[in-house]
Design a protein around this motif. Structure first.
Motif, PDB file in Angstrom:
ATOM      1  N   ILE A 181      -1.864  -4.072   8.673  1.00  0.00           N
ATOM      2  CA  ILE A 181      -1.543  -3.965   7.360  1.00  0.00           C
ATOM      3  C   ILE A 181      -1.034  -2.568   6.883  1.00  0.00           C
ATOM      4  O   ILE A 181      -0.166  -2.265   6.565  1.00  0.00           O
ATOM      5  N   LYS A 182      -2.109  -1.646   7.561  1.00  0.00           N
ATOM      6  CA  LYS A 182      -1.531  -0.317   7.464  1.00  0.00           C
ATOM      7  C   LYS A 182      -0.415   0.335   8.237  1.00  0.00           C
ATOM      8  O   LYS A 182       0.311   0.956   7.892  1.00  0.00           O
TER       9      LYS A 182
ATOM     10  N   PHE B 165      -2.029  -2.090  15.038  1.00  0.00           N
ATOM     11  CA  PHE B 165      -1.395  -0.968  14.039  1.00  0.00           C
ATOM     12  C   PHE B 165       0.239  -0.953  14.577  1.00  0.00           C
ATOM     13  O   PHE B 165       0.994  -0.833  13.792  1.00  0.00           O
ATOM     14  N   GLY B 166       0.407  -0.521  15.814  1.00  0.00           N
ATOM     15  CA  GLY B 166       1.814  -0.809  16.260  1.00  0.00           C
ATOM     16  C   GLY B 166       2.368  -1.921  15.971  1.00  0.00           C
ATOM     17  O   GLY B 166       3.610  -1.730  15.311  1.00  0.00           O
TER      18      GLY B 166
ATOM     19  N   MET C 173       2.142  -1.711   9.070  1.00  0.00           N
ATOM     20  CA  MET C 173       3.268  -2.245   8.246  1.00  0.00           C
ATOM     21  C   MET C 173       3.439  -1.270   7.012  1.00  0.00           C
ATOM     22  O   MET C 173       4.662  -0.919   6.753  1.00  0.00           O
ATOM     23  N   GLY C 174       2.407  -0.924   6.393  1.00  0.00           N
ATOM     24  CA  GLY C 174       2.621  -0.124   5.266  1.00  0.00           C
ATOM     25  C   GLY C 174       3.184   1.318   5.468  1.00  0.00           C
ATOM     26  O   GLY C 174       4.377   1.702   4.831  1.00  0.00           O
ATOM     27  N   ILE C 175       2.625   1.971   6.432  1.00  0.00           N
ATOM     28  CA  ILE C 175       3.176   3.434   6.798  1.00  0.00           C
ATOM     29  C   ILE C 175       4.715   3.101   7.362  1.00  0.00           C
ATOM     30  O   ILE C 175       5.448   4.068   7.438  1.00  0.00           O
ATOM     31  N   GLY C 176       4.761   1.947   8.194  1.00  0.00           N
ATOM     32  CA  GLY C 176       6.224   1.732   9.059  1.00  0.00           C
ATOM     33  C   GLY C 176       7.051   1.526   7.722  1.00  0.00           C
ATOM     34  O   GLY C 176       8.338   2.352   8.123  1.00  0.00           O
ATOM     35  N   ALA C 177       6.936   0.742   6.924  1.00  0.00           N
ATOM     36  CA  ALA C 177       7.927   0.391   5.872  1.00  0.00           C
ATOM     37  C   ALA C 177       8.148   1.677   5.151  1.00  0.00           C
ATOM     38  O   ALA C 177       9.347   2.020   4.679  1.00  0.00           O
TER      39      ALA C 177
ATOM     40  N   VAL D 261       2.683   4.965  -1.384  1.00  0.00           N
ATOM     41  CA  VAL D 261       2.000   4.561   0.025  1.00  0.00           C
ATOM     42  C   VAL D 261       1.718   5.669   0.875  1.00  0.00           C
ATOM     43  O   VAL D 261       0.847   5.703   1.537  1.00  0.00           O
ATOM     44  N   MET D 262       2.558   6.860   0.995  1.00  0.00           N
ATOM     45  CA  MET D 262       2.407   7.965   1.873  1.00  0.00           C
ATOM     46  C   MET D 262       0.994   8.609   1.275  1.00  0.00           C
ATOM     47  O   MET D 262       0.405   9.210   2.139  1.00  0.00           O
ATOM     48  N   TRP D 263       0.764   8.813   0.132  1.00  0.00           N
ATOM     49  CA  TRP D 263      -0.305   9.547  -0.301  1.00  0.00           C
ATOM     50  C   TRP D 263      -1.651   8.783  -0.251  1.00  0.00           C
ATOM     51  O   TRP D 263      -2.873   9.505   0.110  1.00  0.00           O
ATOM     52  N   LEU D 264      -1.601   7.217  -0.329  1.00  0.00           N
ATOM     53  CA  LEU D 264      -2.651   6.759   0.081  1.00  0.00           C
ATOM     54  C   LEU D 264      -3.451   6.753   1.461  1.00  0.00           C
ATOM     55  O   LEU D 264      -4.406   6.722   1.703  1.00  0.00           O
TER      56      LEU D 264
END
Length: 207
Positions: free
Chosen positions: A9-10, A151-152, A12-16, A193-196
């Motif tokens: 999930i992380k 993660f990847g 996907m979140g940072i990638g998106a 998302v970036m700050w979280l």
């Protein structure tokens, strides 16, 4: 099974968050999707380039960083700092949102030209290497080796989902993103998302 969900999930979140910012690559994908011009080829190349660079980042940075605890701390703090300023820039962009004009043009583009143009807008941007190889790599190595791959995978899945959704949904998305408010909402989402994620890196570095 549950242990792989968090890194996936992380990823996907940072990638998106890194992928869906306005830029030359997304503008080109959207425009060609609107024209229905080699849209599957273009989306596939963008996603494949991301997948290769993300793999290099997660694998290469992992091998380099995990052997050096000091470097591990440095990359964690550097990644958090970059994510903080990236999020800040997104919030600033939300104050003055851009308008993405995706206009149709006459005449279809050849497959060869589409491939070369896609590779150019994907690889000639230095930020793509910072985002995929350095940033995603530095975040990915915070996980043990058996979870790092998830993660990847999450980041790669986000890339494929975004580019094909952008291309296939261009007919619907283009009118929407001609409105500044759409980019404002998107920029705010990216900033959050970036700050979280930056906060999670800081907490891990301090633990």
């Amino acid at each position: 099974m549950m242990s792989v969900i968090a890194p996936f999930i992380k990823g996907m979140g940072i990638g998106a968050g890194l992928i869906i910012a306005i830029g030359a690559q997304n503008a080109y994908v959207l425009t060609q999707g609107l024209r229905r011009n080699n849209q599957f080829v273009i989306a596939g190349i963008c996603a494949l380039v991301d997948a290769i660079l993300i793999t290099i980042g997660v694998a290469g940075m992992g091998l380099l960083v995990t052997t050096n605890p000091v470097l591990l701390q440095i990359t964690a703090w550097a990644g958090a700092a970059f994510l903080f300023f990236y999020g800040l820039s997104s919030f600033r962009a939300a104050l003055k949102p851009e308008v993405l004009e995706a206009r149709q043009s006459a005449g279809p583009e050849s497959v060869k030209k589409a491939v070369l143009t896609t590779l150019a807008v994907s690889l000639l941007n230095p930020h793509v290497y910072l985002d995929t190889v350095v940033l995603l790599g530095s975040v990915g190595v915070q996980y043990p080796e058996d979870l790092r791959i998830w993660f990847g995978v999450g980041a790669v899945v986000a890339s494929f989902l975004w580019f094909f959704s952008l291309s296939l949904g261009a007919q619907w998305l283009a009118p929407l993103f001609r409105r500044p408010v759409a980019w404002r909402v998107l920029d705010i989402f990216v900033g959050i998302v970036m700050w979280l994620i930056a906060g999670s890196l800081v907490l891990k570095a301090l633990s």
